[in-house]
Design an enzyme around this catalytic site. Structure first.
Site, PDB file in Angstrom:
ATOM      1  N   SER A   1       0.843  -1.196   0.000  1.00 10.26           N
ATOM      2  CA  SER A   1       0.000   0.000   0.000  1.00 10.26           C
ATOM      3  C   SER A   1       0.876   1.243   0.000  1.00 10.26           C
ATOM      4  O   SER A   1       2.096   1.161   0.104  1.00 10.26           O
ATOM      5  CB  SER A   1      -0.909   0.002   1.222  1.00 10.26           C
ATOM      6  OG  SER A   1      -0.133   0.260   2.373  1.00 10.26           O
ATOM      7  N   LYS A   2       0.212   2.376  -0.086  1.00  8.00           N
ATOM      8  CA  LYS A   2       0.900   3.657  -0.198  1.00  8.00           C
ATOM      9  C   LYS A   2       2.028   3.853   0.818  1.00  8.00           C
ATOM     10  O   LYS A   2       3.053   4.435   0.515  1.00  8.00           O
ATOM     11  CB  LYS A   2      -0.098   4.799  -0.033  1.00  8.00           C
ATOM     12  CG  LYS A   2      -0.974   5.029  -1.234  1.00  8.00           C
ATOM     13  CD  LYS A   2      -0.795   6.454  -1.708  1.00  8.00           C
ATOM     14  CE  LYS A   2      -1.680   6.829  -2.859  1.00  8.00           C
ATOM     15  NZ  LYS A   2      -2.056   5.826  -3.805  1.00  8.00           N
ATOM     16  N   ARG A   3       1.788   3.361   2.029  1.00  7.40           N
ATOM     17  CA  ARG A   3       2.819   3.659   3.025  1.00  7.40           C
ATOM     18  C   ARG A   3       4.117   2.879   2.775  1.00  7.40           C
ATOM     19  O   ARG A   3       5.136   3.139   3.399  1.00  7.40           O
ATOM     20  CB  ARG A   3       2.288   3.434   4.451  1.00  7.40           C
ATOM     21  CG  ARG A   3       2.096   2.029   4.813  1.00  7.40           C
ATOM     22  CD  ARG A   3       1.285   1.822   6.068  1.00  7.40           C
ATOM     23  NE  ARG A   3       0.862   0.449   6.071  1.00  7.40           N
ATOM     24  CZ  ARG A   3       1.615  -0.549   6.468  1.00  7.40           C
ATOM     25  NH1 ARG A   3       2.812  -0.315   6.969  1.00  7.40           N
ATOM     26  NH2 ARG A   3       1.189  -1.795   6.388  1.00  7.40           N
ATOM     27  N   HIS A   4       4.079   1.935   1.839  1.00  5.83           N
ATOM     28  CA  HIS A   4       5.319   1.239   1.481  1.00  5.83           C
ATOM     29  C   HIS A   4       6.096   1.982   0.395  1.00  5.83           C
ATOM     30  O   HIS A   4       7.171   1.576   0.004  1.00  5.83           O
ATOM     31  CB  HIS A   4       5.016  -0.170   0.969  1.00  5.83           C
ATOM     32  CG  HIS A   4       4.429  -1.058   2.022  1.00  5.83           C
ATOM     33  ND1 HIS A   4       3.111  -1.434   2.020  1.00  5.83           N
ATOM     34  CD2 HIS A   4       4.977  -1.622   3.115  1.00  5.83           C
ATOM     35  CE1 HIS A   4       2.875  -2.207   3.058  1.00  5.83           C
ATOM     36  NE2 HIS A   4       3.988  -2.338   3.747  1.00  5.83           N
ATOM     37  N   GLY A   5       5.525   3.053  -0.131  1.00  2.00           N
ATOM     38  CA  GLY A   5       6.208   3.791  -1.203  1.00  2.00           C
ATOM     39  C   GLY A   5       5.362   3.820  -2.454  1.00  2.00           C
ATOM     40  O   GLY A   5       4.136   3.835  -2.368  1.00  2.00           O
TER      41      GLY A   5
END
Ligand code: GLU
Length: 486
Positions: A243-247
């Site tokens: 998801s977004k928080r992984h990049g």
């Protein structure tokens, strides 16, 4: 004929997971000489956005996933879904529900309070014909709900996982048609897959819980359901769903960050499918030739950007100038180079030739298009910054100034201004002074580029231009003098 489709909802950018779904659906259709459809599922008016639809279409095109039909927008097909929902009401498989938002809200609160699962309490399921007529005459807003069987189970086959069964008691009387006349995902999806003759529904495994609803709908319409292929989710290296928080998670982001469509496509190909041997480099066409559902992995794959970067570097290296140029030029243009500027620097090549020469040097050992530019900044910028580590490592040792002065004199003397002359002058002068060649090359490289890792020294100095190279050497000598004074 095999017919597959990719059916994104335009609620955001194209996630790499979605791109992989599209890729497999495309490959399966191509492999079987079938048809691949692009359908935009934009019936959720609040969350859908045309700019996202454009972005998705654009990203698919960039990846070279061509479709045979589409893009078809569900919002253009409202009437079809409404007619079909009415049909189900007539057949007794669906019913009108007049419950107000407030009532549903209250019901939900009560359910959470009691700790029972949320769901519609089916109050309108058994309204009499007269009651329904009355509400309709009052124009009470209403939705159409599906009549879920109250017992038994719904069984279907997933091509990757085998038989899956859901008890019907777990299913809600879900909404088919909303009060604004728009269908829900379930209704529109099933109708379209049927009307478009889709034979294989390929989608992410997060849709498995929706499938029993779809299977019931097919049955109520008297239609044969398609085959279902639910692809495993893509995980981040920490084992959680990517998801977004992984990049970066979207195709658009990878594109902006300088990745090549061929490399991304190749990487996604192997993220959940294998050719059966240890081949790692695949083109789109090879995938189409070899793709089969049997080789799709049931387990989730981990998205590993390091691997993608490596693959991208391989593709970059192989890229011909004609294909590389349009990718890199937008970045080069940002520097706004002028012909006079190059002349001032002492560059002797014509601007276009010079750009080509510098870029070809950067392509080696770079992993992304942006890496290429980053590695070559010192060619395009007037001033350089000295990388601390490089300075520490190479601006030291006996007679550092003397060694750099050898370089400076060679730059002044080279005549004509050419790579060969530069080499001859630098080597010759180092010999005269009794300096080992690398003892001159290393600090010189830092002096003219600011860094220890740069392309070959003579070519680099040649392309930097005599005037600019001399200026940089002066600056380096200044830094060295200062450090020694202190
Ligand atoms: N619109 C759904 C999505 O955004 C489609 C799921 C399906 O393929 O049925 O993923």
């Amino acid at each position: 004929m095999i017919v597959t489709r990719f059916a994104p909802s335009p609620t955001g950018a194209l996630h790499v997971g979605g791109a992989r779904t599209a890729l497999y659906a495309w490959a399966f259709a191509r492999h079987n000489n079938g048809k691949f459809i692009l359908r935009i599922e934009d019936t959720d008016r609040e969350r859908s956005d045309m700019s996202h639809a454009d972005g998705i279409v654009d990203a698919l095109q960039w990846m070279g996933l061509n479709w045979d039909e589409g893009p078809i927008f569900q919002s253009d097909r409202k009437e079809i879904y409404r007619e079909h929902a009415e049909k189900l009401v007539e057949l007794g498989a669906a019913y009108r529900c007049f419950c107000s938002q407030e009532r549903l809200e209250e019901m939900r609160k009560e359910q959470t309070g009691k700790g029972v699962p949320e769901g519609y309490d089916r109050r309108c399921r058994n309204l009499s014909i007269e009651e329904v007529e009355l509400e309709l005459s009052k124009k009470t807003p209403h939705v159409i709900r599906f009549k879920m069987p109250l017992d038994g189970e719904t069984i279907f086959r997933d091509e990757l996982r085998g038989t899956i069964a859901y008890p019907n008691t777990q299913q809600d009387d879900f909404i088919l048609l909303k009060s604004d006349g728009f269908p829900t995902y379930h209704l529109a999806n099933v109708i379209d897959d049927h009307l478009m003759n889709v034979t294989h529904v390929m989608r992410g495994e997060e849709w498995i819980p929706s499938t029993p609803k779809h299977v019931r709908l097919y049955e109520s319409f008297g239609w044969e359901p398609p085959a279902f292929v639910h692809l495993p989710v893509i995980l981040a290296p920490d084992g959680k769903k990517l998801s977004k928080r992984h990049g970066a998670t979207s195709v658009q982001e990878y594109r902006e960050r300088g990745f090549l469509p061929t490399a991304l496509l190749n990487y996604l190909t192997l993220l959940g499918w294998s050719p059966g041997d240890d081949r790692e480099i695949f083109s789109r066409d090879e995938l189409a030739e070899l793709f089969s559902l049997e080789r799709v992995n049931k387990r989730s794959a981990v998205f590993d950007e390091t691997k993608l970067r490596w693959l991208n570097g391989k593709y970059l290296m192989e890229l011909s100038w004609d294909r590389f140029e349009p990718l890199i030029m937008p970045y080069v243009e940002k520097f706004g180079l002028k012909d006079e500027q190059l002349k001032d620097w002492g560059v002797t090549l014509d601007k276009n030739e010079w750009i080509k020469k510098t870029l070809e040097l950067g392509k080696e050992r770079a992993e992304t298009v942006i890496d290429v530019i980053e590695k070559l900044r010192f060619f395009y910028e007037e001033e350089i910054e000295f990388d601390e580590e490089s300075v520490k490592k190479h601006f030291k040792g006996d007679d550092l100034q003397g060694r750099i002065e050898v370089g400076r004199e060679a730059i002044q003397a080279a005549n004509p201004w050419s790579i060969e002359e530069l080499e001859k002058e630098i080597r010759g002068r180092a010999d005269v002074k009794g300096f080992k060649h690398p003892k001159v090359f290393h600090p010189m490289r830092v002096a003219v580029t600011g860094r220890q890792h740069a392309p070959g020294l003579f070519t680099t100095i040649f392309l930097i231009g005599r005037n600019r190279a001399l200026k940089r050497v002066e600056k380096a000598l200044g830094i060295i003098a200062n450090t020694i004074d202190r």
